[in-house]
Design an enzyme around this catalytic site. Structure first.
Site, mmCIF file in Angstrom:
data_model
loop_
_atom_site.group_PDB
_atom_site.id
_atom_site.type_symbol
_atom_site.label_atom_id
_atom_site.label_comp_id
_atom_site.label_asym_id
_atom_site.label_seq_id
_atom_site.Cartn_x
_atom_site.Cartn_y
_atom_site.Cartn_z
ATOM 1 N N MET A 135 44.706 68.849 38.003
ATOM 2 C CA MET A 135 45.632 69.369 36.995
ATOM 3 C C MET A 135 45.093 70.696 36.468
ATOM 4 S SD MET A 135 46.418 65.808 34.948
ATOM 5 C CE MET A 135 44.698 65.281 34.925
ATOM 6 N N CYS A 183 52.132 72.085 45.020
ATOM 7 C CA CYS A 183 52.556 72.785 43.801
ATOM 8 C C CYS A 183 53.933 73.424 43.995
ATOM 9 C CB CYS A 183 51.543 73.857 43.411
ATOM 10 S SG CYS A 183 51.980 74.708 41.878
ATOM 11 N N ASN A 185 51.488 59.195 44.652
ATOM 12 C CA ASN A 185 51.544 60.013 43.440
ATOM 13 C C ASN A 185 52.989 60.100 42.941
ATOM 14 O OD1 ASN A 185 51.063 63.519 42.646
ATOM 15 N ND2 ASN A 185 50.730 61.756 41.355
ATOM 16 N N ASN A 235 55.451 58.769 39.089
ATOM 17 C CA ASN A 235 55.958 57.666 38.259
ATOM 18 C C ASN A 235 54.856 56.784 37.677
ATOM 19 O OD1 ASN A 235 58.355 58.616 39.325
ATOM 20 N ND2 ASN A 235 58.776 56.816 40.567
#
Length: 564
Positions: free
Chosen positions: A51, A177, A277, A279
């Protein structure tokens, strides 16, 4: 090198991008791959995502050991098939990713000793990032950890990865991304139609690095294309795949739910481990995702930011740790590190963790925004103490992480309620009931609405602005000043011209001018804080240069003694 041109065509006449395959796909360094590699790092199931400005060293350490020892209970030691011992803390992540590192920027960054160390993105001066011992009092340090890069040039990517391959367990490439900056920089998900380049980026690291390469990617709308893409990455040498179950277009207001069924199909069609990855907001989501997708691990971003103890099982006595405990733990870790933690990262984490209180207390929000980065983090500690006093009579319940990850707008946020179920603040009738016991949902916009629930437009017909509630002329600040200038004797044309020249500062009503004065003061404080932070950063870099030079002198003396 012998190459084979692979031109993939598929069902329903779908033509896939071509790529050049390396027939001699053998790494020059001996290393583990696939499930052998996965098992060598403890077969991780719980994963903290890469992140930007958020998964920095201090946060990775907090995510690995979210509770103080007095609350956590005993740690667990995992012995891998290779004989390596890995320490796991209750509720902690099994593996973390660094924030995305821009390969070219990392290579060009000037760090300590005037060398190109790139400490701003991964600190190479101190032995903390990627450290395996005790770091900030946490056993096991920063491992296992994957360093994630973005790049569009295989050689630059390789050079950057080589600078830190000795400090990480794997190097990951970001193909996921979807943001505008990735489009402008030509990386992330904006490479997903250039399969030849994607193949070469992965394969170059696979062949030349001493550690495995992994890849994180987004799905296509087409299942056929998604599976072919995943297989191509596996073929290129990716030893773990992380599948984000959203397409490149699913972002912002179009985010929506991640497709776990698509992730499941990817898992079923490749032979390497797969992390799912999307939810993942609660512990229950982790268990359900593992069951529904069959994946080897689950990666979370938003859920982890709202609750760094997201991996605590319901059986733990502190399954819902107080938000102030987590905030204090993070500040303790930041204070214990030699490596610099960006002030922007600290404040962002504070806003996330303390959200239930901040969303109903504007004063505290402003205090966090203005908190100086200081030795010992004294101002942040005092702020957390004040919040503890506010929450003393009521349970500390974490905010429901309604986030952009699932398409939420964060319009509704939680606030604590009293133990008897009656909120001390009048309930908002527009807010739905909370699914978390002990909380109610609160519409943040209600704080800015009149009692009838409506907002009033500026009195000027040609203005789309909103009137200030306390403005006697019921205008926005622009038309408030212009109106008062006209009342003082100027024509409307003259008033507008004067506004264009100098903004008619001071001409508006008392309410507007007070707000503008406060805004200017906030801007001045931000400018001052930025200048102070810049000066401190300059001093910090000077200290890091001195550390490197001292090490260099020590190494030279040792070499000289050995020569004698």
């Amino acid at each position: 090198m012998t190459v084979e041109l692979v031109g993939a065509s598929s069902q329903a006449d779908e033509v896939l991008p071509q790529y050049t395959k390396n027939d001699y796909n053998v790494p020059i360094h001996q290393k583990l791959g696939g499930y052998d590699f996965y098992k060598s790092i403890g077969s991780p199931k719980f994963v903290v995502a890469p992140m930007v400005d958020q998964s920095e060293l201090a946060w990775r350490l907090l995510s690995k050991s979210p509770l103080p020892p007095s609350m956590a209970g005993p740690s667990e030691t995992i012995t891998t098939p290779t004989g390596k011992k890995i320490i796991r803390h209750p509720g902690g992540t099994h593996v973390s990713y660094t924030p995305m590192i821009h390969a070219k920027v990392f290579m060009d960054a000037k760090g300590a000793d005037s060398g190109k160390r790139g400490d701003g993105q991964f600190n190479l001066t101190y032995d903390e990032e990627g450290g395996e011992g005790v770091v900030a009092g946490i056993e096991g340090g920063d491992r296992p950890v994957f360093a994630q890069f973005c790049a569009n040039d295989p050689e630059i990517l390789l050079a950057a990865a080589r600078k830190l391959e000795h400090r990480v367990d794997a190097v990951d490439i970001n193909f996921g991304c979807p943001q505008g900056i990735a489009k402008r920089g030509h990386y992330g998900s904006f490479l997903q139609d250039e399969w030849d380049l994607v193949y070469r980026l992965i394969n170059t690291l696979h062949i030349n690095l001493k550690v495995p390469v992994t890849a994180k990617f987004r799905i296509f709308p087409s299942l056929t294309k998604t599976l072919a893409y995943a297989k191509m990455m596996e073929e290129a040498g990716a030893q773990i795949l992380t599948c984000h179950g959203r397409t490149r277009e699913m972002k912002g207001q179009f985010t929506g739910l991640a497709d776990w069924e698509m992730i499941k199909k990817v898992k079923e069609n490749v032979k390497v481990p797969v992390f799912a990855n999307g939810n993942i907001l609660y512990y229950e989501d982790v268990e359900r995702c593992l069951e529904e997708t069959g994946c080897d691990g689950v990666m979370t971003a938003e859920g982890n930011l709202s609750n760094p103890a997201i991996f605590l099982p319901p059986s733990h006595p502190h399954f819902h740790p107080p938000i102030t405990v987590l905030a204090n733990r993070y500040i303790d870790i930041v204070s214990s590190l030699k490596s610099h933690t960006a002030g922007s990262a600290i404040k962002s984490h504070m806003f996330r963790m303390l959200k239930p209180v901040l969303d109903t207390n504007e004063e505290l929000r402003i205090r966090i925004a203005q908190c100086p980065y200081s030795e010992g983090m004294t101002e942040f500690r005092k702020l957390i103490q004040d919040i503890e006093q506010i929450l003393q009579p009521i349970p500390q319940i974490r905010a429901k992480p309604i986030s952009t990850e699932i398409g939420g707008t964060e319009e509704f946020v939680t606030r604590p309620s009293s133990p008897n179920g009656h909120s001390e603040v009048p309930a908002n009738p527009l807010a739905p009931a909370s699914s978390i016991p002990g909380t109610v949902l609160f519409d943040r916009s209600a704080r800015h609405e009149k009692s009838n629930g409506s907002t009033e437009k500026c009195i000027s017909d040609d203005c789309g602005g909103v009137a200030a509630l306390r403005c006697p002329t019921r205008a926005c600040i622009v038309h408030c000043r212009i109106t008062r200038a006209v009342e003082s004797g100027l024509s409307e044309e003259e008033a507008r011209a004067e506004f264009q020249k100098n903004g008619l500062i001071g001409m508006g009503c008392e309410s507007h001018e007070e707000k503008e004065k406060a805004r200017r003061e906030r801007t001045d404080r931000k400018r001052k804080n930025k200048a102070e932070a810049k000066a401190k950063n300059k001093q910090r870099m000077k200290g890091e240069r001195e550390v490197v030079r001292a090490r260099s002198r020590s190494a030279s003396l040792s070499a000289g003694e050995e020569a004698r």
